[in-house]
Write a protein that holds these residues in place. Structure first.
Motif, PDB file in Angstrom:
ATOM      1  N   ARG A  52     -21.448 -15.114 -13.699  1.00 39.30           N
ATOM      2  CA  ARG A  52     -21.577 -14.633 -15.200  1.00 39.30           C
ATOM      3  C   ARG A  52     -21.652 -15.858 -16.168  1.00 39.30           C
ATOM      4  NH1 ARG A  52     -18.305 -11.970 -12.256  1.00 39.30           N
ATOM      5  NH2 ARG A  52     -18.604  -9.658 -12.032  1.00 39.30           N
ATOM      6  N   SER A  54     -19.753 -16.880 -18.163  1.00 42.49           N
ATOM      7  CA  SER A  54     -18.321 -17.333 -18.286  1.00 42.49           C
ATOM      8  C   SER A  54     -17.936 -18.189 -16.966  1.00 42.49           C
ATOM      9  CB  SER A  54     -17.283 -15.963 -18.198  1.00 42.49           C
ATOM     10  OG  SER A  54     -17.401 -15.405 -17.157  1.00 42.49           O
ATOM     11  N   THR A  56     -17.570 -16.688 -14.039  1.00 39.95           N
ATOM     12  CA  THR A  56     -16.787 -16.053 -12.943  1.00 39.95           C
ATOM     13  C   THR A  56     -17.742 -15.761 -11.937  1.00 39.95           C
ATOM     14  OG1 THR A  56     -16.922 -14.238 -14.161  1.00 39.95           O
ATOM     15  CG2 THR A  56     -15.078 -15.335 -14.549  1.00 39.95           C
ATOM     16  N   THR A  57     -17.551 -15.380 -10.727  1.00 39.16           N
ATOM     17  CA  THR A  57     -18.248 -14.992 -10.014  1.00 39.16           C
ATOM     18  C   THR A  57     -18.102 -13.601  -8.858  1.00 39.16           C
ATOM     19  OG1 THR A  57     -17.365 -16.364  -8.130  1.00 39.16           O
ATOM     20  CG2 THR A  57     -19.243 -17.177  -9.175  1.00 39.16           C
ATOM     21  N   SER A  58     -18.949 -13.023  -8.458  1.00 34.21           N
ATOM     22  CA  SER A  58     -18.758 -11.643  -7.546  1.00 34.21           C
ATOM     23  C   SER A  58     -19.645 -12.134  -6.293  1.00 34.21           C
ATOM     24  CB  SER A  58     -19.317 -10.594  -8.411  1.00 34.21           C
ATOM     25  OG  SER A  58     -18.452 -10.242  -9.522  1.00 34.21           O
TER      26      SER A  58
END
Length: 121
Positions: A52, A54, A56-58
């Protein structure tokens, strides 16, 4: 209009590593949410992971702990570090942009041309 260009694919033996890059055009790269997908022979395009704005990861369960996504906003580039590669990771890998990180390919707006990754046993 956003242009995405993947690079870094190749052939490796099982257990090896590769790092894919996705270079994006546009002055607002830092605002992009980015996804990585892959498509094996005769298979659907599957979500690998995403990062993202920001940072942050998935990740998909199948790659969690082996793959890492990062971004360098100064270089307008997203990376996919792939370790402990397996033959089942063989696919064409794509990066894409979306309003949000999701596992659904149809919700991504722009796609790169893809880069082939082949893992031999």
């Amino acid at each position: 209009q956003v242009q995405l260009v993947e690079s870094g694919g190749g052939s490796v033996q099982a257990g090896g590593s590769l790092r894919l890059s996705c270079a994006a055009s546009g002055r607002t790269f830092s605002n992009y949410n980015m996804g990585w997908f892959r498509q094996g022979p005769g298979k659907e395009r599957d979500f690998v992971g995403g990062i993202r704005r920001s940072g942050t990861t998935s990740y998909a369960d199948s790659v969690k702990g082996r793959f890492t996504i990062s971004r360098d906003n100064a270089k307008n580039t997203v990376y996919l570090q792939m370790n402990s590669l397996r033959p089942e990771d063989t696919a064409v890998y794509y990066c894409a942009t979306s309003n949000f990180v999701t596992t659904t390919p149809n919700l991504y707006d722009y796609w790169g041309q893809g880069t082939q990754v082949t893992v031999s046993s």
